[in-house]
Design an enzyme around this catalytic site. Structure first.
Site: not given
Ligand code: UFG
Length: 348
Positions: A124, A148, A152
């Protein structure tokens, strides 16, 4: 090749199993069905046009894993199985370490004993840690901010060490950015257990009426529209990256190869919401909320190594990602059905 796909009933594993079969490989699923549904299997059979071999095994069980690999005649393992919720990993770190590390260790031990030479690992972008500049390159240092993420980082290290000890092993560390979308049929897709953690399934559940509104976590980031930007890639492009990586492992002398799998193009939360509104044909209720702890402003790949070495690119657009997610979600508003009790006979 005969390929063992761990977590093959899960979101990315199911799409990849189908593409492996379409490419002429024999994809065999192993899954413990703790976080996936048995009803996935019948849908995969229908899409593959044949019955897929499925084994229900907990991969932290060394003896059971050894028996599976011993009898399997596999040429490669693609290892998706693992726990992946960041918040849960903070609450239950030992579960994350024992499950995620334990399954990789028993697979590696069994592969070593029975001469399986190729390992493709679901890593990841989380391994780039908190302060990595963008775009992120494979030669950046690795770190993590939660258990988590550490699993990785540690699994990558375990695989590197295993490859030093056994130079005949070929390992691909595939660092995914933000996989979204679904198979074009709309019959398989992402079905998170419980409340989703990620943006796309949350938007899809708002669009289908399962939740009232989407909370946008912060609109004061240093990005063009103030919302966080990520590198969303279509799960079908991601699955194709696994097929390409497996092919490459057959010809390379490099023991451990690390490839970012992303588009290289960041998309903001507001842009994803707008694209999804176009896909589902109606506006989506949103509310701006404070930033979520641990989030960074921007995360996106430099995907040039995968393009040069694998001939692979993630080309599908954010509109396609949203259209395919919407087809899946609107056809399956509550996700996969639970298999009726006593239906384990569809496991082979
Ligand atoms: N977001 C919102 N509202 C929500 C959920 C997410 O605004 O209800 C935003 C977050 O702040 C972020 C974007 O949407 O800006 C993406 O969020 P995600 O949770 O979908 O994805 P992330 O990039 O935060 O996380 C992903 C993976 C994790 C991993 C991380 C870093 O889900 O497992 O990338 O690689 F750890």
């Amino acid at each position: 090749m005969r390929i063992l796909v761990s977590g093959g009933a899960g979101y990315i594993g199911s799409h990849t199993t189908l593409q492996l079969i379409a490419a002429g490989h024999d994809g065999v699923i192993v899954d413990d069905f703790r976080r996936s549904k048995r009803s996935v299997v019948a849908r995969l059979d229908a899409l593959a046009g044949r019955s897929i071999e499925v084994h229900e095994v907990d991969l932290t069980d060394l003896a059971a894993t050894d028996a599976l690999v011993s009898a399997g005649g596999f040429d490669a393992v693609v290892h998706f199985a693992g726990l992946k919720a960041v918040g849960e990993s903070v609450e239950k770190p030992l579960d994350y370490y024992s499950n995620n590390l334990g399954s990789t260790l028993s697979l590696l031990a069994a592969m070593s004993r029975h001469g399986v030479p190729k390992f493709v690992f679901s890593s990841s972008a989380t391994v780039y840690g908190e302060n990595a500049p963008v775009p992120m390159r494979e030669d950046f240092p690795t770190s993590a901010t939660n258990p988590y993420g550490w699993t990785k980082v540690m699994q990558e290290q375990i695989l590197r060490d295993a490859a030093v000890a056994d130079p005949s092993l070929r390992v691909a560390l595939l660092r995914y950015f933000n996989p979204v979308g679904a198979h074009a049929s709309g019959t398989i897709g992402e079905d998170p257990s419980g409340i989703p953690n990620n943006l796309m399934p949350l938007i899809a559940q708002v669009a289908v009426g399962r939740r009232d509104k989407l909370l946008i976590y912060g609109d004061d980031y240093p990005t063009p529209d103030g919302t966080g930007r990520r590198d969303y890639l279509h799960v079908e492009d991601l699955a194709a990256g696994h097929v390409a990586a497996l092919d490459r492992l057959g010809t390379t002398d490099v023991t451990v190869s690390t490839w970012n799998l992303g588009t290289g193009t960041p998309t903001s939360v507001r842009e994803v919401v707008d694209a999804f509104s176009r896909a589902c044909g109606h506006e989506l209720p949103v509310e701006v909320a404070p930033r979520r702890a641990g989030d960074v402003a921007e995360s996106y790949a430099d995907p040039s190594r995968a393009e040069a070495e694998l001939g692979w690119r993630a080309d599908r657009t954010i509109d396609q990602m949203c259209e395919d997610t919407w087809r899946w979600q609107s056809q399956n508003p509550d996700g996969y059905p639970d298999a009726p009790s006593g239906s384990s006979s569809d496991l082979r």
